[in-house]
Enzyme design. Structure first.
Site, mmCIF file in Angstrom:
data_model
loop_
_atom_site.group_PDB
_atom_site.id
_atom_site.type_symbol
_atom_site.label_atom_id
_atom_site.label_comp_id
_atom_site.label_asym_id
_atom_site.label_seq_id
_atom_site.Cartn_x
_atom_site.Cartn_y
_atom_site.Cartn_z
ATOM 1 N N GLY A 20 0.773 -1.230 0.000
ATOM 2 C CA GLY A 20 0.000 0.000 0.000
ATOM 3 C C GLY A 20 0.806 1.284 0.000
ATOM 4 N N ASP A 66 7.226 -6.154 14.332
ATOM 5 C CA ASP A 66 5.897 -5.686 14.717
ATOM 6 C C ASP A 66 6.090 -4.362 15.446
ATOM 7 O OD1 ASP A 66 3.443 -5.133 15.837
ATOM 8 O OD2 ASP A 66 3.153 -7.121 16.702
ATOM 9 N N VAL A 67 5.634 -3.261 14.848
ATOM 10 C CA VAL A 67 5.903 -1.946 15.434
ATOM 11 C C VAL A 67 5.199 -1.739 16.764
ATOM 12 C CG1 VAL A 67 6.352 -0.879 13.185
ATOM 13 C CG2 VAL A 67 4.029 -0.791 14.170
ATOM 14 N N TYR A 160 -10.069 4.082 15.471
ATOM 15 C CA TYR A 160 -9.148 4.550 14.425
ATOM 16 C C TYR A 160 -9.030 6.070 14.457
ATOM 17 C CZ TYR A 160 -7.142 5.323 9.780
ATOM 18 O OH TYR A 160 -6.344 5.722 8.740
ATOM 19 N N THR A 195 -6.189 1.705 -1.955
ATOM 20 C CA THR A 195 -5.245 0.660 -1.558
ATOM 21 C C THR A 195 -6.024 -0.631 -1.314
ATOM 22 O OG1 THR A 195 -5.440 1.112 0.815
ATOM 23 C CG2 THR A 195 -3.777 2.364 -0.407
#
Length: 256
Positions: A20, A66-67, A160, A195
């Site tokens: 993306g 993995d952030v 979100y 995306t």
């Protein structure tokens, strides 16, 4: 002759680079001359992204991490510096979105969205920021969202929205702290971008697309490169006097 947009020999660490928007950012910065450290959770996508960078004549390194895990972030940053010697640019593009009514959102869903979108951005800013502050220079670009400034309809996505609003405020806070020490911190807030993640969200809700397009003055979804070009500007010397800004790239959605 070099231009302020020239990133030749700079090193950029891009999270979410396997797909993306993040992947398009990695390609765009490589085209501008940067070497790329592609960070994300899926090895296959990252290796493909790193290969695309190398095809452009730049160095490309794939690092699986993995952030949302600060230890993994620290290890990824250490590896990037060990391999390339420094990090000049950080782009935090890793992110997830889930749609659910607030009264039905589970603890796990809330925490996962905050962990990736907000915690992950902070962990990366902290780890790379320490390195940049030691060197006295650096540019950080966080991918926020127009959802950090407005409330989208018709989809319910309070978690979100909250995470992206926090990313914008985090950006401003770090910019204030670090400006005098040579590190600029800005954010880009995309609108609806075409995306795979966007299409996945639309699949069970085809009626959403009509609403989104009707509320976007340009009447279309954006392309990943539209976001990548904005990141390029903020990562380059062309934006040398910009810090703490949130650049909205949304086809005019938020002007209404």
């Amino acid at each position: 002759m070099p231009t302020p947009f020239d990133l030749t020999d700079r090193v950029a660490l891009v999270t979410g680079a396997g797909r993306g928007i993040g992947r398009e950012i990695a390609r765009t910065l490589a085209d501008a001359g940067a070497d790329i450290v592609a960070v994300g959770q899926t090895a296959e996508g990252l290796e493909e992204a790193a290969a695309e960078v190398r095809q452009r004549g730049r160095r490309g390194l794939a690092v699986v991490a993995d952030v949302s895990d600060s230890l993994q972030v620290d290890a990824a940053v250490e590896r990037a510096i060990g391999e390339f010697g420094r990090i000049d640019i950080l782009v935090n593009a890793a992110g997830i979105a889930r749609h659910s009514a607030s009264e039905e959102t589970s603890d796990d869903d809330w925490r996962r969205i905050i962990a990736v979108n907000l915690d992950g951005t902070y962990w990366c800013c902290r780890a790379v920021g320490r390195h940049m502050l030691e060197r006295g220079s650096g540019a950080i670009v966080n991918i926020a969202s127009m959802s950090g400034s407005i409330v989208n309809v018709p989809q319910p996505q309070a978690a979100y929205n909250a995470s992206k609003a926090a990313v914008i405020q985090l950006t401003r806070s770090l910019a204030s702290e670090w400006a005098s020490r040579g590190v600029r911190v800005n954010s880009v807030s995309p609108g609806y971008i075409a995306t795979a993640m966007t299409e996945l969200g639309l699949k069970p809700h085809p009626d959403w697309r009509a609403t989104w397009l009707a509320m976007t003055p340009m009447g279309r979804l954006g392309n990943p490169v539209d976001v990548a070009y904005a990141v390029w500007y903020l990562a380059s010397d062309a934006s040398a006097f910009a810090t703490g800004t949130d650049l909205i790239v949304d086809g005019g959605y938020t002007v209404r």
